[in-house]
Design an enzyme around this catalytic site. Structure first.
Site, mmCIF file in Angstrom:
data_model
loop_
_atom_site.group_PDB
_atom_site.id
_atom_site.type_symbol
_atom_site.label_atom_id
_atom_site.label_comp_id
_atom_site.label_asym_id
_atom_site.label_seq_id
_atom_site.Cartn_x
_atom_site.Cartn_y
_atom_site.Cartn_z
ATOM 1 N N GLU A 82 0.476 -0.284 6.007
ATOM 2 C CA GLU A 82 -0.856 -0.734 5.580
ATOM 3 C C GLU A 82 -1.867 -0.562 6.704
ATOM 4 O O GLU A 82 -2.983 -0.077 6.491
ATOM 5 C CB GLU A 82 -0.817 -2.198 5.132
ATOM 6 C CG GLU A 82 0.125 -2.468 3.975
ATOM 7 C CD GLU A 82 1.542 -2.855 4.401
ATOM 8 O OE1 GLU A 82 2.212 -3.554 3.624
ATOM 9 O OE2 GLU A 82 1.990 -2.463 5.504
ATOM 10 N N CYS A 106 3.028 -7.979 4.493
ATOM 11 C CA CYS A 106 3.250 -9.189 5.283
ATOM 12 C C CYS A 106 1.904 -9.898 5.480
ATOM 13 O O CYS A 106 0.849 -9.363 5.123
ATOM 14 C CB CYS A 106 3.876 -8.830 6.638
ATOM 15 S SG CYS A 106 2.730 -7.981 7.766
#
Length: 172
Positions: A82, A106
């Site tokens: 990401e 996360c």
């Protein structure tokens, strides 16, 4: 009159396929994660996969998941897919974009996603659903009013056969 093909892949399958293909670039022996950021016009604006920072040797840093010290694990060093997708964008503004990711983000990546203005996350796997990091991620996403949903594929599989594709490309 010739009609167009009807067996083409959907946008969602295409973008998740790009995320999966990107994950295959990862050198991580235990977790390969990919991400694909798409704008409202269905244009890819960023792609990333998990790995060490540019200039940091894949041979010298550890890929271990466990060690006596976290210093000797991959965790202090690896950049998540990401993060890399956000850093690899070809646009200054991610507002309203969607992120297709092979693993639910996360909490650290979620902060980046929210701050970057991405409006929706489509994830393939949520295998760490009950960890504190992912629970915190969902908490922040809910507070920020962001959408997230499990990927619902339109087809079971996509196969890339390079030899077959090369042969088909040469036909007139």
């Amino acid at each position: 009159m010739t009609k167009h093909r009807t067996d083409y892949i959907s946008w969602a399958d295409y973008f998740m396929g790009i995320a999966i293909l990107s994950a295959h670039r990862s050198k991580d022996p235990s977790s390969q994660v990919g991400a694909c950021i798409v704008n409202a016009q269905n244009r890819i604006v960023g792609i990333g996969y998990n790995g060490f920072p540019t200039g940091c040797s894949d041979e010298e840093l550890p890929w271990n998941r466990e060690a006596q010290s976290s210093y000797d694990t991959k965790y202090p060093y690896v950049c998540h897919a990401e993060l890399n997708a956000i850093l690899n964008t070809n646009t200054a503004n991610l507002k309203g974009c969607r992120m297709y990711v092979t693993l639910f983000p996360c909490c650290e990546c979620t902060k980046l996603i929210i701050q970057g203005g991405i409006s929706k996350i489509i994830y393939l796997s949520d295998k760490y659903h009950d960890t504190d990091s992912v629970r915190a991620a969902r908490r922040m996403l809910d507070m920020a009013g962001m959408e997230y949903e499990a990927f619902d594929p339109g087809m079971d599989r996509i196969v890339i056969d390079f030899a077959k594709e090369a042969e088909a490309a040469t036909k007139v």
